[in-house]
Design a protein around this motif. Structure first.
Motif: not given
Ligand code: UFG
Length: 331
Positions: A143, A171-172, A190, A192, A223
């Protein structure tokens, strides 16, 4: 006359919040979305909506030719890092090829101003405590790679075709408009915070904590959560700057504070007023341990200031949306 902005992916989460703010600021807006992930219900009444996939090259080119847009804000993309590791070809097609279709259609109509939704995922594993824009670019998931490729394509079009662009590296993104009218609704979900609330509402058995052995204060990933309306505000400022000076740039957007997964769950428990069932799980592929933004550049250059600086306030706005719309837009 008010400026006319084309918003691709304007029926999505960040797009729909930005559309509301654009209208509030007096812009004319057209939303283009293929509704694969977007929600028609999130487009405000009176805003022109066009259901179109950016893969439809000819229709897209004609559509842009027949309108007189002043700028494009380009949100339309696949966003889910985990999925990108399983289906990179889909991410490349949508985020790079279809994005280039958009640029070609713009150039053909002499439309040269664009704001691009980029991501912190372009950095990969941080080599410093907080991330500035000049941090090395080593994405660890496909991605992030597709977003970085598109940033490079933008730079090529700037050099060759005089495109004026700004990339915003989010960021998030979190939270929802306090009106309660729009919010975060992905399928499959998906992220958090929405998953925590689905658990709080009894729609899931528990929230999984992905990885408890990271080198962080409680072993879970850190995050930087930024309110979606603060992100939207940054788009307006970036757009105004491009209109006024023609100068584009690349900016990070975060609060500058990191929260662990466990801290986010605790804050959500405080907001909902009860404990939320949780279980420890293994690491998710493609997750950097810590991602914290240094957003000083956009603060000093564009005067951006986040209004939501507390994680609890951000989570509270998200809770309002989820509690009132437990099934998302579809009820
Ligand atoms: N997490 C869990 N359990 C879950 C879902 C997520 O522990 O059920 C954790 C993930 O491992 C991560 C954190 O929570 O450590 C945040 O996860 P998210 O899926 O909410 O967000 P991401 O950090 O993976 O990704 C988001 C956006 C992306 C972007 C990124 C940049 O979805 O588009 O932030 O930081 F690129």
């Amino acid at each position: 006359m008010s400026k006319h902005i084309l918003v691709t992916g304007g029926a999505g989460y960040i797009g729909s919040h930005t559309v509301r703010l654009l209208i509030k600021e007096g812009y004319k807006v057209t939303v283009l979305d293929n509704l694969v992930n977007g929600h028609k219900e999130s487009v405000p009444d009176g805003v022109e909506f066009v259901e179109l996939d950016l893969g439809e090259r000819e229709v897209l080119t004609k559509f842009i030719e027949h309108n007189n847009f002043d700028a494009v804000i380009h949100f339309a993309a696949f966003i889910e890092a985990g999925l990108s590791m399983k289906e990179p070809e889909k991410f490349f097609e949508n985020n790079c090829v279809n994005g280039t279709n958009l640029l070609n259609a713009m150039v053909a109509s002499n439309l040269k101003t664009i704001i691009f939704s980029s991501t912190a995922a372009v950095y990969g594993d941080p080599v410093s405590a907080s991330i500035k824009e000049d941090h090395p670019l080593n994405p660890v998931n496909h991605y992030g790679r597709t977003k970085l490729i598109f940033e490079n394509i933008l730079s090529m079009y700037a050099e060759t075709h005089g495109l004026k662009y700004t990339s915003l590296r989010y960021f998030n993104a979190a939270g929802a408009d306090p009106s309660g009218e729009i919010g975060e609704d992905h399928d499959p979900e998906t992220h958090l915070i929405p998953l925590i609330f689905r658990t709080a509402l009894g729609k899931r058995k528990s929230i999984s904590i992905f990885g408890t052995d990271y080198d962080t204060k409680d072993g879970t990933c850190v995050r930087d959560y930024i309110h979606v309306n603060d992100l939207a505000q940054a788009h307006i400022l970036a757009l105004e700057k491009l209109f006024e000076t023609g100068e584009g740039d690349i900016y990070n957007l975060g609060n500058g504070h990191g929260f662990t997964v466990k801290e986010v769950i605790e804050a959500a428990e405080e907001v909902v007023g009860h404990l939320i069932p949780k279980e420890e799980d293994s690491r998710r592929k493609g997750d950097p341990a810590v991602l914290i933004a240094d957003s000083e550049k956009i603060k000093s250059k564009l005067g951006w200031q986040p209004k939501y600086t507390s994680i609890k306030d951000i989570i509270e706005t998200a809770w309002k949306w989820h509690k009132d719309n437990p099934g998302g837009y579809e009820g």
